[in-house]
Design a protein around this motif. Structure first.
Motif, PDB file in Angstrom:
ATOM      1  N   VAL A  39       0.816  -1.208   0.000  1.00 39.67           N
ATOM      2  CA  VAL A  39       0.000   0.000   0.000  1.00 39.67           C
ATOM      3  C   VAL A  39       0.858   1.270   0.000  1.00 39.67           C
ATOM      4  O   VAL A  39       0.664   2.154  -0.830  1.00 39.67           O
ATOM      5  CB  VAL A  39      -0.959   0.011   1.216  1.00 39.67           C
ATOM      6  CG1 VAL A  39      -1.759   1.288   1.264  1.00 39.67           C
ATOM      7  CG2 VAL A  39      -1.883  -1.190   1.169  1.00 39.67           C
ATOM      8  N   ALA A  40       1.796   1.366   0.928  1.00 41.18           N
ATOM      9  CA  ALA A  40       2.531   2.621   1.121  1.00 41.18           C
ATOM     10  C   ALA A  40       3.457   2.946  -0.049  1.00 41.18           C
ATOM     11  O   ALA A  40       3.418   4.067  -0.572  1.00 41.18           O
ATOM     12  CB  ALA A  40       3.319   2.566   2.421  1.00 41.18           C
ATOM     13  N   GLY A  43       1.606   3.881  -3.121  1.00 42.38           N
ATOM     14  CA  GLY A  43       0.948   5.166  -2.869  1.00 42.38           C
ATOM     15  C   GLY A  43       1.908   6.325  -3.023  1.00 42.38           C
ATOM     16  O   GLY A  43       1.566   7.365  -3.604  1.00 42.38           O
ATOM     17  N   CYS A  47       1.703   9.344  -5.841  1.00 41.33           N
ATOM     18  CA  CYS A  47       1.764  10.766  -5.469  1.00 41.33           C
ATOM     19  C   CYS A  47       2.907  11.480  -6.189  1.00 41.33           C
ATOM     20  O   CYS A  47       2.761  12.624  -6.614  1.00 41.33           O
ATOM     21  CB  CYS A  47       1.917  10.907  -3.955  1.00 41.33           C
ATOM     22  SG  CYS A  47       0.432  10.445  -3.048  1.00 41.33           S
TER      23      CYS A  47
END
Length: 105
Positions: A39-40, A43, A47
């Motif tokens: 996820v991180a 992500g 971004c």
């Protein structure tokens, strides 16, 4: 055995960790490690790509000057330079009370 989705696996890992499942703290560390990679990191990549695309699309010209009376008020001169420029003045982005500096504005 039926195929189990990633979301189901993560729910089970969270449930076993929250319920004090087997393995002590190792299950929680493993869950957070998996979440960091799944996820991180993606992500952060999304971004960064979004910021890069927006940077490429934006105009590098400053916005038009609006002489609002409540902005850029000078009640006394600054103690450095000519007294009209702020300490972190940038002539490309920060207008003076009379407008932007330079012939191209």
């Amino acid at each position: 055995m039926a195929l189990v989705s990633t979301a189901t696996m993560l729910r089970r890992a969270f449930a076993s960790t929250a319920a004090g499942g087997h393995g002590g703290h190792e299950g929680g560390a493993r869950t957070w490690k998996i979440l960091s990679y799944v996820v991180a990191l993606p992500g952060v990549g999304v971004c960064m790509a979004n910021a890069w695309i927006k940077l490429q699309r934006q105009s590098h010209d400053p916005p038009g000057f609006q002489p609002y009376q409540h902005l850029r008020i000078r009640t006394k001169p600054f103690p450095w330079g000519d007294g009209n420029h702020t300490f972190f003045h940038n002539s490309h982005t920060n207008p003076l009370p009379t407008g932007y500096e330079g012939p191209h504005h």
